[in-house]
Design a protein around this motif. Structure first.
Motif, PDB file in Angstrom:
ATOM      1  N   LEU A 115       0.832  -1.200   0.000  1.00 16.87           N
ATOM      2  CA  LEU A 115       0.000   0.000   0.000  1.00 16.87           C
ATOM      3  C   LEU A 115       0.869   1.254   0.000  1.00 16.87           C
ATOM      4  O   LEU A 115       0.595   2.211  -0.731  1.00 16.87           O
ATOM      5  CB  LEU A 115      -0.929   0.002   1.222  1.00 16.87           C
ATOM      6  N   SER A 116       1.923   1.232   0.785  1.00 14.99           N
ATOM      7  CA  SER A 116       2.820   2.388   0.859  1.00 14.99           C
ATOM      8  C   SER A 116       3.480   2.658  -0.495  1.00 14.99           C
ATOM      9  O   SER A 116       3.543   3.803  -0.950  1.00 14.99           O
ATOM     10  CB  SER A 116       3.873   2.149   1.931  1.00 14.99           C
ATOM     11  N   VAL A 117       3.941   1.589  -1.157  1.00 16.40           N
ATOM     12  CA  VAL A 117       4.574   1.740  -2.471  1.00 16.40           C
ATOM     13  C   VAL A 117       3.566   2.280  -3.484  1.00 16.40           C
ATOM     14  O   VAL A 117       3.862   3.206  -4.246  1.00 16.40           O
ATOM     15  CB  VAL A 117       5.169   0.391  -2.942  1.00 16.40           C
ATOM     16  N   LEU A 118       2.375   1.716  -3.492  1.00 14.54           N
ATOM     17  CA  LEU A 118       1.355   2.170  -4.449  1.00 14.54           C
ATOM     18  C   LEU A 118       0.941   3.619  -4.170  1.00 14.54           C
ATOM     19  O   LEU A 118       0.698   4.393  -5.104  1.00 14.54           O
ATOM     20  CB  LEU A 118       0.146   1.241  -4.404  1.00 14.54           C
ATOM     21  N   LYS A 119       0.863   3.962  -2.897  1.00 12.39           N
ATOM     22  CA  LYS A 119       0.505   5.336  -2.544  1.00 12.39           C
ATOM     23  C   LYS A 119       1.576   6.316  -3.027  1.00 12.39           C
ATOM     24  O   LYS A 119       1.256   7.376  -3.592  1.00 12.39           O
ATOM     25  CB  LYS A 119       0.342   5.431  -1.028  1.00 12.39           C
ATOM     26  N   ASP A 120       2.846   5.944  -2.847  1.00 12.49           N
ATOM     27  CA  ASP A 120       3.940   6.797  -3.324  1.00 12.49           C
ATOM     28  C   ASP A 120       3.894   6.938  -4.844  1.00 12.49           C
ATOM     29  O   ASP A 120       4.092   8.038  -5.375  1.00 12.49           O
ATOM     30  CB  ASP A 120       5.289   6.232  -2.886  1.00 12.49           C
ATOM     31  N   LEU A 121       3.639   5.830  -5.543  1.00 13.47           N
ATOM     32  CA  LEU A 121       3.532   5.889  -7.014  1.00 13.47           C
ATOM     33  C   LEU A 121       2.388   6.799  -7.433  1.00 13.47           C
ATOM     34  O   LEU A 121       2.519   7.600  -8.375  1.00 13.47           O
ATOM     35  CB  LEU A 121       3.328   4.494  -7.590  1.00 13.47           C
ATOM     36  N   PHE A 122       1.279   6.680  -6.761  1.00 13.03           N
ATOM     37  CA  PHE A 122       0.116   7.506  -7.104  1.00 13.03           C
ATOM     38  C   PHE A 122       0.419   8.983  -6.881  1.00 13.03           C
ATOM     39  O   PHE A 122       0.096   9.829  -7.729  1.00 13.03           O
ATOM     40  CB  PHE A 122      -1.097   7.076  -6.263  1.00 13.03           C
ATOM     41  N   LEU A 123       1.016   9.291  -5.741  1.00 13.12           N
ATOM     42  CA  LEU A 123       1.326  10.694  -5.449  1.00 13.12           C
ATOM     43  C   LEU A 123       2.338  11.254  -6.444  1.00 13.12           C
ATOM     44  O   LEU A 123       2.223  12.416  -6.882  1.00 13.12           O
ATOM     45  CB  LEU A 123       1.845  10.831  -4.010  1.00 13.12           C
ATOM     46  N   ALA A 126       0.449  11.824  -9.676  1.00 12.00           N
ATOM     47  CA  ALA A 126      -0.430  12.986  -9.542  1.00 12.00           C
ATOM     48  C   ALA A 126       0.403  14.278  -9.584  1.00 12.00           C
ATOM     49  O   ALA A 126      -0.023  15.272 -10.182  1.00 12.00           O
ATOM     50  CB  ALA A 126      -1.222  12.903  -8.240  1.00 12.00           C
ATOM     51  N   HIS A 127       1.571  14.264  -8.986  1.00 13.74           N
ATOM     52  CA  HIS A 127       2.441  15.443  -8.996  1.00 13.74           C
ATOM     53  C   HIS A 127       2.926  15.736 -10.421  1.00 13.74           C
ATOM     54  O   HIS A 127       2.957  16.898 -10.850  1.00 13.74           O
ATOM     55  CB  HIS A 127       3.630  15.210  -8.053  1.00 13.74           C
ATOM     56  N   ASN A 128       3.298  14.678 -11.166  1.00 16.25           N
ATOM     57  CA  ASN A 128       3.740  14.857 -12.553  1.00 16.25           C
ATOM     58  C   ASN A 128       2.616  15.398 -13.416  1.00 16.25           C
ATOM     59  O   ASN A 128       2.846  16.244 -14.284  1.00 16.25           O
ATOM     60  CB  ASN A 128       4.258  13.550 -13.142  1.00 16.25           C
ATOM     61  N   LEU A 129       1.398  14.938 -13.211  1.00 13.55           N
ATOM     62  CA  LEU A 129       0.267  15.447 -13.983  1.00 13.55           C
ATOM     63  C   LEU A 129       0.030  16.918 -13.671  1.00 13.55           C
ATOM     64  O   LEU A 129      -0.273  17.707 -14.558  1.00 13.55           O
ATOM     65  CB  LEU A 129      -0.998  14.638 -13.671  1.00 13.55           C
TER      66      LEU A 129
END
Length: 150
Positions: A115-123, A126-129
């Motif tokens: 969950l932590s890894v996926l959350k970091d990837l998502f953030l 989202a930051h790149n977008l």
């Protein structure tokens, strides 16, 4: 008519007097009253399990005594074995539950890391977008000089 003249008194096997009175004309059923035979009301109540038994001396050398002892000893052994088996079953179940608990805790740790890894990837995504998209109010408007005069 007095009540005493209409009462019938009887004594049962336990030495208790039972007084029977005729029912009243009101239609209610009369309940017999138990009265102790002795005036002091003494005597201990005897449990039903002990009423039919006699306190007789049992010869320890008799066949009946030996049979009773043998049956009792077998019953005690059976009871103790059953108790021991139940304790072993309970201990086995406790060990199974401990193992299952350890497996589930390991799974929780793994899923928490995932969950932590996926959350970091998502953030990060989202930051790149957010960096690639310009806000709506900051767009530059270009005017076409050909259309401005009309």
């Amino acid at each position: 008519m007095s009540k005493t003249s209409q009462q019938n008194t009887a004594t049962d096997a336990n030495g208790v007097s039972v007084i029977h009175t005729p029912a009243h004309t009101s239609g209610l059923q009369q309940v017999p009253q138990l009265v102790p035979v002795s005036p002091g009301g003494g005597g201990k109540a005897v449990p039903p399990s002990k009423q039919g038994k006699k306190n007789t001396f049992v010869d320890r050398n008799s066949d009946e005594y030996r049979k009773r002892r043998e049956r009792n000893n077998m019953a005690v052994k059976k009871s103790r074995l059953k108790s021991k088996q139940k304790a072993q079953d309970t201990l086995q179940r406790v060990n199974q539950l401990k193992e299952e608990n350890e497996r589930l805790e390991a799974k929780i740790k793994l899923l928490t890391k995932e969950l932590s890894v996926l959350k970091d990837l998502f953030l990060e995504h989202a930051h790149n977008l957010a960096d690639n998209v310009q806000p709506v109010g900051t767009e530059t408007t270009t005017t076409n000089p050909e259309n401005s005069g009309q």
